[in-house]
Structure formats: C-alpha cells, structure tokens
Design a protein around this motif. Sequence first.
Motif, PDB file in Angstrom:
ATOM      1  N   ASN A  46       0.821  -1.208   0.000  1.00 41.32           N
ATOM      2  CA  ASN A  46       0.000   0.000   0.000  1.00 41.32           C
ATOM      3  C   ASN A  46       0.851   1.252   0.000  1.00 41.32           C
ATOM      4  OD1 ASN A  46      -3.218  -0.332   0.554  1.00 41.32           O
ATOM      5  ND2 ASN A  46      -2.103  -2.136   1.215  1.00 41.32           N
ATOM      6  N   SER A  69      -2.555   1.827 -11.854  1.00 36.81           N
ATOM      7  CA  SER A  69      -3.918   1.569 -11.381  1.00 36.81           C
ATOM      8  C   SER A  69      -4.426   0.221 -11.879  1.00 36.81           C
ATOM      9  CB  SER A  69      -4.854   2.686 -11.849  1.00 36.81           C
ATOM     10  OG  SER A  69      -4.455   3.924 -11.325  1.00 36.81           O
ATOM     11  N   LEU A  73      -5.138  -3.049  -9.452  1.00 36.19           N
ATOM     12  CA  LEU A  73      -6.546  -3.430  -9.326  1.00 36.19           C
ATOM     13  C   LEU A  73      -6.865  -4.758 -10.003  1.00 36.19           C
ATOM     14  CD1 LEU A  73      -8.192   0.058  -9.922  1.00 36.19           C
ATOM     15  CD2 LEU A  73      -8.044  -1.172  -7.755  1.00 36.19           C
ATOM     16  N   VAL A  80      -5.161  -4.146  -1.200  1.00 35.58           N
ATOM     17  CA  VAL A  80      -4.980  -2.703  -1.009  1.00 35.58           C
ATOM     18  C   VAL A  80      -6.033  -2.173  -0.052  1.00 35.58           C
ATOM     19  CG1 VAL A  80      -3.910  -2.345  -3.254  1.00 35.58           C
ATOM     20  CG2 VAL A  80      -6.385  -2.160  -3.042  1.00 35.58           C
ATOM     21  N   GLU A  82      -8.924   0.341   1.519  1.00 32.28           N
ATOM     22  CA  GLU A  82     -10.142   0.877   0.905  1.00 32.28           C
ATOM     23  C   GLU A  82      -9.880   2.238   0.275  1.00 32.28           C
ATOM     24  OE1 GLU A  82     -14.732   2.077   2.198  1.00 32.28           O
ATOM     25  OE2 GLU A  82     -13.418   1.007   3.586  1.00 32.28           O
ATOM     26  N   ASN A  85      -7.754   1.791  -2.889  1.00 37.66           N
ATOM     27  CA  ASN A  85      -8.594   1.177  -3.919  1.00 37.66           C
ATOM     28  C   ASN A  85      -9.504   2.220  -4.559  1.00 37.66           C
ATOM     29  OD1 ASN A  85      -9.806  -1.523  -5.080  1.00 37.66           O
ATOM     30  ND2 ASN A  85     -11.541  -0.307  -4.449  1.00 37.66           N
ATOM     31  N   GLU A  89      -9.236   3.260  -8.427  1.00 43.57           N
ATOM     32  CA  GLU A  89     -10.426   3.025  -9.243  1.00 43.57           C
ATOM     33  C   GLU A  89     -10.948   4.336  -9.811  1.00 43.57           C
ATOM     34  OE1 GLU A  89     -12.411   0.955 -11.423  1.00 43.57           O
ATOM     35  OE2 GLU A  89     -11.785  -0.331  -9.764  1.00 43.57           O
TER      36      GLU A  89
END
Length: 238
Positions: A46, A69, A73, A80, A82, A85, A89
């Motif tokens: 992370n 990204s 993902l 990862v 929240e 993420n 995203e």
Amino acid sequence: LLKEVLDYQFQLIRQSGWSEERKQRATEESIDLLIAKVKAEEEKMNMVAAYLFEAFEKRSFSEAAAYLSNRVLDDASCTVSEDLNYRLESYRLMKVGNKAPDIVFGEGVSTLGGVSANSLKALPAVVKIVVFGAGWCQHCQQEIPRMVELYQKWKPYGVEVVFVSLDENAANFKAFAGNFPFMSISDFKSWDSPIVRDYHIYATPTIFMLNKELVILEKPQSVKAVNDWLMARSKSGK
C-alpha cells in the motif's frame, strides 16, 4: 530511503534519451518488478503503490498512473486499503480519453460573465475546464484566484470554466466564489454531492480539461499546468 529510490528510478527513465515508447515500456517493467516484490506484504504494498500513484499524478505521468492503477486493481493477489482502492479506481474511471459525466446546472449557480447554459454539455466552449474546490480548501485559496486572473486570457481560445464548490452553505459559497467571472455551482452537499461522486473526487482542487463532447483531454495538477497546456495548443494550432 525507499521513496528516494523510487523517485530516482522513474526520474532516471523520464530523463533518458529514449523514445517515449521505450520510456513507457521501461516504466511499466519497473512497476511490475516493484509490485511483484512487495505484494506479499500488505503494508509495504500500500505504501509503495500510494507513493508511486501520487508521484505520477504530481508529475502528470498519466500513462504511468493508468498502468499502475490497472496493474494493482487487476491483480487478485494485491491487497490494497479501501482508500487506495478508491483512488486507483477513481483514476481508472476518470482517466484521460474517457468521457466525463454531464453536469446539469441547478439552482445554486453564480455567474458574472454572462455565460448561460443548463448543463455542462450545453456550455458553448471548445475546452471546458471543470474545477472542484471549496472556500475551506487552503490550496484552492491559492490556485483559484490565479485561474480568475487568467480567465480573460483563455477565453479567446474557446475556453470556459465551471467551478464546482464543495462548500456546504450559500454564505460560504458566495463569500468564496461570488466574484468569480466564470460559472460557479454548488448543491451544498460537499463530499456527498452526486456531482462529486460522479467525478470520483477525493481531493481539492481537482481540475479536468474536457473537449466540447466532454472527453477528458488532461487532468492538470495546477493552474500553471492548465495555462501551459493551453498556450502549447494555441502555438501548435490545435
């Protein structure tokens, strides 16, 4: 020390005499190697991914940020947080080349420049600059006045600006944006605004440069970058 190494690695690639294609390939290979090394350690994974993403965004390395990204993902073995993420995203959904959502202008609209339209799509402009910010945002207090100063310089190039405020009441909105010469809007819902959610905003100020069909042309990190982009386009005749 690790952050310094990461900075050095990618700056070295960007400053090389290689073609842009080879630079991107080398960047992607470096990202792959880094993620493979750290993905088994969630905390380090992370930290590395978040730092790289911020560094790529800050330097407008859009292709590198997009690759990172997708790489993180799409890898089921990468765990990862929240927050990370959401940020990755968000970038994937709102990257350069994607079409931005239309914005229907409601009651909370302020404009001094005589520009009128009922939606972002209907706004008559070749380049539409959408800026998310708020009066409580210190960085916005520095950046948005610079945009106000440059607005008249940009208008001959078919540019219009829409400021989307995250202020929560009409008084704060008016105090900050009431004298802006371009269209300013707010629904006073701050981070819970459907507009903010549609654009996947997680920080202010956030700037999008769109064409007349709302395709994302650039996501500049500063007003200076906006001005540089517009001046470069004007010189090239595009």
